[in-house]
Motif scaffolding. Structure first.
Motif, PDB file in Angstrom:
ATOM      1  N   ARG A 157       0.816  -1.224   0.000  1.00 34.25           N
ATOM      2  CA  ARG A 157       0.000   0.000   0.000  1.00 34.25           C
ATOM      3  C   ARG A 157       0.847   1.271   0.000  1.00 34.25           C
ATOM      4  O   ARG A 157       0.353   2.344  -0.353  1.00 34.25           O
TER       5      ARG A 157
ATOM      6  N   SER B 222       3.335   6.368  -6.146  1.00 36.32           N
ATOM      7  CA  SER B 222       2.422   6.441  -7.288  1.00 36.32           C
ATOM      8  C   SER B 222       3.150   6.404  -8.632  1.00 36.32           C
ATOM      9  O   SER B 222       2.535   6.097  -9.650  1.00 36.32           O
TER      10      SER B 222
ATOM     11  N   ASN C 228      -0.671   1.844  -9.687  1.00 35.48           N
ATOM     12  CA  ASN C 228      -1.573   1.443  -8.606  1.00 35.48           C
ATOM     13  C   ASN C 228      -0.967   0.275  -7.829  1.00 35.48           C
ATOM     14  O   ASN C 228      -0.541  -0.723  -8.415  1.00 35.48           O
ATOM     15  N   TRP C 229      -0.949   0.365  -6.516  1.00 33.07           N
ATOM     16  CA  TRP C 229      -0.327  -0.677  -5.694  1.00 33.07           C
ATOM     17  C   TRP C 229      -1.065  -1.999  -5.826  1.00 33.07           C
ATOM     18  O   TRP C 229      -0.455  -3.065  -5.823  1.00 33.07           O
ATOM     19  N   SER C 230      -2.388  -1.951  -5.945  1.00 29.46           N
ATOM     20  CA  SER C 230      -3.182  -3.174  -6.020  1.00 29.46           C
ATOM     21  C   SER C 230      -2.884  -3.933  -7.317  1.00 29.46           C
ATOM     22  O   SER C 230      -2.757  -5.161  -7.315  1.00 29.46           O
ATOM     23  N   THR C 231      -2.758  -3.206  -8.403  1.00 28.03           N
ATOM     24  CA  THR C 231      -2.432  -3.815  -9.683  1.00 28.03           C
ATOM     25  C   THR C 231      -1.040  -4.435  -9.637  1.00 28.03           C
ATOM     26  O   THR C 231      -0.825  -5.553 -10.119  1.00 28.03           O
TER      27      THR C 231
END
Length: 115
Positions: A50, A54, A58-61
């Motif tokens: 997390r 940037s 995106n961290w989730s991707t």
């Protein structure tokens, strides 16, 4: 991002082992080098996903892509590709890093027989 951790020579050896090339079937990642730099940033800093800056996306991707590569053993292939000619620059054994505290050796403490 102007400054990379990986040199161009290292990236040239790693690139053929990455998923998501134009020649691969299915979906492909936008920039494998930037993604690998993001993984190296996580490893270097020890930060959670997390906290990924940037500039890496995106961290989730990035995390989902990391899991996909892990399941496909891409990191093992990359490691095998870059470790075929070790330079032994950082291979050293020193007694200061090998010593174990006497409590950590697994022996039971105290005398067996009373004096």
């Amino acid at each position: 991002m102007e400054r990379f951790v990986l040199t161009d020579a290292q990236w040239a050896r790693i690139e053929p082992h990455c998923l998501g090339k134009a020649s691969d079937p299915g979906r492909s990642g936008r920039d494998n080098r930037l993604f690998l730099e993001a993984v190296l940033w996580i490893v270097r800093t020890g930060s959670p996903w997390r906290d990924l800056p940037s500039m890496f996306g995106n961290w989730s991707t990035a995390y989902r892509r990391f899991n996909d590569w892990r399941r496909a053993d891409v990191f093992k292939r990359i490691f095998d590709a870059v470790s075929d000619e070790p330079d032994m620059e950082y291979a050293m054994v020193d007694a200061t890093i090998v010593k174990v505290h006497r409590h950590g050796q697994g022996a039971k403490g105290g005398l067996k027989a009373r004096p």
